[in-house]
Design an enzyme around this catalytic site. Structure first.
Site, PDB file in Angstrom:
ATOM      1  CG  HIS A 193      -0.143   0.178   2.516  1.00 58.20           C
ATOM      2  ND1 HIS A 193       0.620  -0.843   3.040  1.00 58.20           N
ATOM      3  CD2 HIS A 193       0.001   1.239   3.349  1.00 58.20           C
ATOM      4  CE1 HIS A 193       1.188  -0.428   4.158  1.00 58.20           C
ATOM      5  NE2 HIS A 193       0.831   0.837   4.368  1.00 58.20           N
ATOM      6  CG  HIS A 208      -0.113   5.808   2.505  1.00 63.26           C
ATOM      7  ND1 HIS A 208      -1.429   5.401   2.589  1.00 63.26           N
ATOM      8  CD2 HIS A 208       0.530   5.191   3.527  1.00 63.26           C
ATOM      9  CE1 HIS A 208      -1.576   4.598   3.626  1.00 63.26           C
ATOM     10  NE2 HIS A 208      -0.405   4.445   4.212  1.00 63.26           N
TER      11      HIS A 208
END
Length: 286
Positions: A193, A208
């Site tokens: 992620h 992110h």
């Protein structure tokens, strides 16, 4: 004043430590809590040796002054001038409000596949002298890792990112799951992620994907980059199943921040409402 410039703060800490040690040697202290200043000196009377306390106070002030004057510090250009120059991409000199000197600016590149460094210099001279000072400003482009709607950092639904605690940047609400590298450099962090990339210029960029998506344990993410890998701007980092993330109850906003923003003059976000992957998103003014 002291924190952004760093060195004056360090000088103050050193001087305060030396002065405090002298005051402590004389058993100095206060009889009440009070902010330090000339008007609050009486609170030091009656605790330890008052004369030594004042000597320590004087040493702290003088030593901080001497360190600042002798060692000095690197001043920063006016943020407002640097920000305007980076946003407009104007390579002509900008005029500061209180100075007749020309201020250098740098052009922001329109290339969408790699980080581009642009630099321009302009002389600044006092009108009555022949001495000129030349300064250099460099703008490093950070492109968007995703296609979608641009979201200002303060509007991101995560207080840590929104507060700027992790650095200056911006978010993109993606319209597809293709995530690409925003800069050229080395992948220093690779998680399903999140990806951290360090450029050759020392810019640390964090991408992110989504908010709190670490809780998915990699579900819905297909990473295309690994730690230690060299990537170019526009190279694939990951393919993301946005529908799965949304159905799992997580925000899909892709956040891009410069984690070492404090090392640069400014990090200026693009004023575009929407952006395609590979188009300019941030300008790092060095």
């Amino acid at each position: 004043m002291t924190l952004p410039l760093r060195r004056p703060f360090i000088y103050a800490v050193i001087a305060g430590g030396v002065g405090g040690a002298i005051a402590a040697a004389g058993g100095g202290g206060t009889t009440a809590f009070a902010l330090p200043g000339g008007l609050t000196i009486p609170v030091y009377i009656g605790v330890g040796n008052f004369a030594v306390e004042m000597i320590g106070t004087g040493v702290a002030a003088v030593l901080a002054f001497i360190l600042t004057v002798t060692i000095g510090f690197k001043d920063m250009p006016e943020d407002s001038v640097a920000s305007v120059a980076a946003e407009t991409g104007d390579i002509n000199a900008a005029q500061a409000d209180d100075s007749a000197a020309a201020v250098p600016a740098a052009a922001q590149s329109a290339q969408s596949s790699k980080t581009v460094l642009a630099a321009a210099t302009a002389p600044a001279a006092a009108p009555m002298t022949a001495t000129q000072t030349v300064a250099e400003t460099k703008v490093i482009a950070v492109t968007s890792p995703a296609t979608g709607k641009v979201i200002a950092l303060q509007n991101i639904a995560d207080q840590i990112f929104a507060s700027g605690a992790l650095g200056k940047g911006a978010g993109v609400l993606p319209s597809d799951g293709r995530i690409v590298a925003p800069v050229s450099g080395t992948v220093i962090t690779a998680m399903p992620h999140a990806f951290g990339i360090q450029t050759d210029d020392g810019v640390d960029v964090l991408v992110h994907i989504g908010i709190d998506t670490v809780k998915l344990n990699g579900e819905g993410f297909q990473s295309a980059a690994t730690q230690g890998q060299r990537v170019e701007a526009g190279d694939p980092l990951s393919t993301v199943d946005l529908a799965h993330i949304a159905q799992s109850g997580f925000d899909t906003t892709v956040i891009t921040v410069v984690t070492n923003s404090q090392q640069f003059v400014d990090v200026v976000p693009s004023d575009a409402a929407t952006v395609n992957a590979g188009e300019p998103l941030l300008s790092v003014v060095a």
